[in-house]
Enzyme design. Structure first.
Site, PDB file in Angstrom:
ATOM      1  N   ASP A   1      42.409 107.848  25.504  1.00  0.00           N
ATOM      2  CA  ASP A   1      41.752 107.277  24.320  1.00  0.00           C
ATOM      3  C   ASP A   1      40.596 108.139  23.810  1.00  0.00           C
ATOM      4  OD1 ASP A   1      40.357 106.574  26.631  1.00  0.00           O
ATOM      5  OD2 ASP A   1      39.577 104.719  25.773  1.00  0.00           O
TER       6      ASP A   1
ATOM      7  N   ASP B   1      44.432 106.031  34.387  1.00  0.00           N
ATOM      8  CA  ASP B   1      43.822 104.704  34.247  1.00  0.00           C
ATOM      9  C   ASP B   1      44.760 103.702  33.554  1.00  0.00           C
ATOM     10  OD1 ASP B   1      41.652 106.034  35.293  1.00  0.00           O
ATOM     11  OD2 ASP B   1      40.595 106.207  33.384  1.00  0.00           O
TER      12      ASP B   1
ATOM     13  N   GLY C   1      39.813 104.486  38.148  1.00  0.00           N
ATOM     14  CA  GLY C   1      40.152 103.568  37.063  1.00  0.00           C
ATOM     15  C   GLY C   1      38.914 103.275  36.236  1.00  0.00           C
ATOM     16  N   ARG C   2      38.729 104.049  35.206  1.00  0.00           N
ATOM     17  CA  ARG C   2      37.548 103.892  34.331  1.00  0.00           C
ATOM     18  C   ARG C   2      38.016 103.412  32.966  1.00  0.00           C
ATOM     19  NH1 ARG C   2      34.838 109.432  33.297  1.00  0.00           N
ATOM     20  NH2 ARG C   2      36.615 109.560  31.917  1.00  0.00           N
TER      21      ARG C   2
HETATM   22  O1  F6P Z   1      39.884 108.922  33.294  1.00  0.00           O
HETATM   23  C1  F6P Z   1      40.482 109.500  34.392  1.00  0.00           C
HETATM   24  C2  F6P Z   1      39.534 109.583  35.560  1.00  0.00           C
HETATM   25  O2  F6P Z   1      40.254 110.100  36.676  1.00  0.00           O
HETATM   26  C3  F6P Z   1      38.872 108.265  35.936  1.00  0.00           C
HETATM   27  O3  F6P Z   1      39.728 107.418  36.653  1.00  0.00           O
HETATM   28  C4  F6P Z   1      37.688 108.764  36.707  1.00  0.00           C
HETATM   29  O4  F6P Z   1      36.638 107.829  36.679  1.00  0.00           O
HETATM   30  C5  F6P Z   1      37.303 110.019  35.967  1.00  0.00           C
HETATM   31  O5  F6P Z   1      38.444 110.454  35.274  1.00  0.00           O
HETATM   32  C6  F6P Z   1      36.783 111.136  36.833  1.00  0.00           C
HETATM   33  O6  F6P Z   1      36.359 112.176  36.019  1.00  0.00           O
HETATM   34  P1  F6P Z   1      36.075 113.644  36.565  1.00  0.00           P
HETATM   35  O7  F6P Z   1      37.395 114.328  36.761  1.00  0.00           O
HETATM   36  O8  F6P Z   1      35.272 114.281  35.478  1.00  0.00           O
HETATM   37  O9  F6P Z   1      35.337 113.529  37.864  1.00  0.00           O
END
Ligand code: F6P
Length: 360
Positions: A116, A141, A184-185
């Site tokens: 998104d 997610d 899961g954000r």
């Molecule tokens: O949006 C996908 C995701 O894997 C989320 O589940 C998680 O909170 C975030 O990205 C982690 O981000 P990064 O790879 O920047 O640590």
């Protein structure tokens, strides 16, 4: 049909299945006699002059690439081009530079593979720059609206389920409570599906307010029922009972969710008296070979995206609905952000299996 030149980029956090999408697009375009240009590192590649890119050929994919996690094009989930972080701490609007980069590639259309956040950016760039955009949804997610599935979710759930398969024997050997924190954000889809598939006793998702007492009650009941271990799955976006999100601050000040697993692990140990261990799964859920399901989805999405371009239909996102690949307006997909629906079949299934969602 005249020969077309189309671009493709991956944007946002990576996940399993991105390479399978790229392969599908390249194969479909090749059958139509079109050229595919892979833009490197998402929109960041367009800030270079000339843009960081390479022409993709079906032979680039040999037999192995579709099986690999990650993205051969590279990606970034930083650097919103509308407020790009500069070295001096200020932000700058780089819209014109990025649109210039797109235009210099003389593309007939561009396929963006994103979630998104990425689609909000790409759609705005497309509107401002007059670019022909088609979107392919990916996110572990699974929180993008208008599609039952996004690429990467199935693999993430499968990894989390396998983690529970591995935690159960050691939990049983030591009479322990095992708590697994998954990503899961800001939606609990991974936790809910993996928890059901992996035989969890308690599943905590951000959509359901919980109490420690309720979790402890369930775990005690499991033990009193004669089982010597319990499994708990918690989504990283679950808040503390006081309503606080726990976060990790990385170098440069960037924050990500982190800490709720350990926080709840000690609360559970304290309130039940049972030995409790915590596993934080993290990026292991993203960087592995895609499941068959993600490969099939990736293939169907890649083909449909090229076909949308062939039909001259832009501003559309491919989607999976009722066993079919369809297309929806990108704007509608972004607007329909999808958390776990508390009236859904999976929530009902969990409850009907006796799984506690920790409800207050
Ligand atoms: O949006 C996908 C995701 O894997 C989320 O589940 C998680 O909170 C975030 O990205 C982690 O981000 P990064 O790879 O920047 O640590």
């Amino acid at each position: 049909m005249t020969k077309k030149r189309i671009g493709i980029l991956t944007s946002g956090g990576d996940c399993a299945g991105l390479n399978a999408v790229i392969r599908a697009v390249v194969h479909r375009a090749d059958l139509l006699g079109w050229e595919v240009v892979g833009i490197l590192n998402g929109t960041a590649g367009l800030l270079k002059d000339p843009p960081d890119c390479r022409v993709l050929d079906p032979n680039d994919f040999g037999g192995t690439v579709m099986r690999l996690g990650g993205t051969i094009l590279g990606t970034t989930n930083k650097g919103n081009p509308f407020a790009f972080p500069m070295a001096d701490g200020s932000t700058k609007d780089l819209t014109d530079e990025i649109i210039k980069g797109f235009k210099s590639l003389a593309l007939d259309a561009v396929i963006g593979i994103g979630g998104d956040g990425s689609f909000a950016i790409l759609n705005k760039l497309a509107q401002q720059g007059g670019l022909n955009l088609v979107g392919i949804p990916k996110t572990i997610d699974n929180d993008l609206g208008m599609t039952d599935m996004s690429v990467g979710f199935d693999t993430a759930v499968s990894v989390a389920t396998e983690a529970l398969d591995r935690l159960q024997p050691t939990a049983a050997s030591h009479d322990r409570v095992m708590l697994l924190e998954v990503m899961g954000r800001d939606a609990g889809h991974i936790a809910l599906s993996a928890g059901i598939a992996g035989g969890a006793d308690v599943i905590l998702i951000p959509e359901v307010p919980y109490s420690i007492e309720s979790i402890a009650e369930k775990i005690k009941a499991v033990k009193e029922g004669g089982r010597n271990f319990a499994l708990v799955v918690v989504s990283e976006a679950v808040k503390t009972p006081e309503g606080e999100n726990l976060e990790v601050v990385y170098h440069g000040g960037e924050t990500r969710y982190g800490g709720i697993g350990h926080y709840l692990g000690s609360q559970i140990a304290e309130s039940t008296g049972f030995e409790t261990r915590v596993t934080v799964l993290g990026h292991v859920q993203r960087g592995c070979p895609p499941t068959y399901n993600d490969r099939v989805l990736a293939s169907a999405f890649g083909v449909k995206a090229v076909d949308l371009i062939k039909e001259g239909r832009f501003g559309r996102m491919v989607a999976w609905q009722n066993r079919q690949v369809v297309d929806v307006a990108i704007e509608d997909a972004i607007a329909a952000y999808q958390q776990v629906d508390l009236e859904s079949t999976l929530v009902h299934t969990a409850r009907a299996l006796g799984i506690s969602l920790g409800d207050k």
